[in-house]
Enzyme design. Structure first.
Site, short mmCIF file in Angstrom:
data_model
loop_
_atom_site.label_atom_id
_atom_site.label_comp_id
_atom_site.label_asym_id
_atom_site.label_seq_id
_atom_site.Cartn_x
_atom_site.Cartn_y
_atom_site.Cartn_z
N HIS A 1 -35.33 72.00 49.94
CA HIS A 1 -36.11 71.43 48.85
C HIS A 1 -36.48 69.98 49.11
O HIS A 1 -35.76 69.24 49.76
CB HIS A 1 -35.38 71.52 47.50
N ASN B 1 -43.45 59.87 60.33
CA ASN B 1 -44.14 60.10 61.60
C ASN B 1 -45.33 59.18 61.85
O ASN B 1 -45.91 59.19 62.93
CB ASN B 1 -44.62 61.56 61.67
N ARG C 1 -27.31 52.33 56.04
CA ARG C 1 -27.62 51.96 54.66
C ARG C 1 -26.82 50.72 54.30
O ARG C 1 -25.80 50.42 54.92
CB ARG C 1 -27.28 53.10 53.71
N TYR D 1 -40.14 66.56 53.76
CA TYR D 1 -41.35 66.51 54.58
C TYR D 1 -40.97 66.40 56.05
O TYR D 1 -40.21 65.50 56.43
CB TYR D 1 -42.24 65.33 54.20
N LYS E 1 -45.73 70.03 58.99
CA LYS E 1 -47.03 69.86 59.63
C LYS E 1 -46.83 69.65 61.12
O LYS E 1 -45.99 68.85 61.54
CB LYS E 1 -47.77 68.68 58.98
#
Length: 216
Positions: A127, A150, A204, A130, A115
């Site tokens: 795969h 975002n 992490r 976003y 987007k």
């Protein structure tokens, strides 16, 4: 099929467009389609869409006010108000939301959503990814499960990913953030600070193994 729809389909067939099932195709009058393009059943192409030559459009695809380059392959996907460069593959089940510009030879794979973003030539989002409000360079690999974070609940911010970066699986890129050229992010990282070029970012918790552990 109404006479108007029949006339539109016939015009495109005379121009070299191939319809697998003309009765199930819905094409607006303003749409332009190049010769050699193949359109599968139940495809909707609307608005001022321009489609190049030798494009393959799979069934159940929706394209609205978009520009599609030559030799693009689209499978069961939605493309809205965006540009797709030549020889790019889209889908299955990809969602290109408005204001995207996708380069040539890009892969937007299954369950990928983008987007308001620019995607450089040769980049692969294969795969479950976003990418929103981002400027993505060339020949970048996105691992499965990558999310560009975002939106903070009030404002939206942009992310920059420079050429040849490698984004490990299940990386969260918390905008605003920049990943430099040739940089890597380790799988499972949540990146909240800029990653310089030619570096590896690991963000992490360290694994802890409890010995002699028993379920209560």
């Amino acid at each position: 099929m109404t006479q108007e729809r029949l006339d539109i389909i016939e015009k495109h067939k005379q121009n070299g467009v191939i319809f697998q099932d003309p009765d199930s195709a819905f094409i607006d009058a303003e749409v332009t389609i190049g010769a050699g393009t193949r359109i599968a059943p139940n495809v909707h192409i609307t608005g001022n869409t321009i489609i190049g030559k030798n494009v393959e459009i799979g069934f159940n695809t929706e394209i609205e006010n978009a520009v599609i380059g030559d030799e693009v392959k689209i499978r069961q996907s939605v493309i809205l108000e965006s540009e797709i460069g030549a020889k790019t593959t889209v889908g299955p089940f990809a969602y290109v939301r408005p204001h995207c510009k996708v380069g040539e030879g890009v892969k937007l794979g299954d369950f990928v959503e983008i987007k308001n973003s620019n995607i450089g030539n040769g980049t692969k989002l294969s795969h479950l990814t976003y990418v929103g409000d981002a400027d993505v360079g060339e020949k970048i690999n996105f691992g499965c499960g990558t999310v560009v974070v975002n939106y903070d609940g009030k404002n939206k911010y942009r992310t920059v990913i420079e050429d040849h970066a490698f984004i490990g699986c299940n990386t969260n890129l918390v905008a605003p953030v920049t990943v430099g050229a040739n940089a890597f992010t380790a799988a499972g990282s949540t990146i909240t600070e800029d990653v310089p070029a030619n570096t590896l970012a690991i963000a992490r918790a360290r694994q802890v193994v409890k010995t002699n552990w028993k379920r209560k």
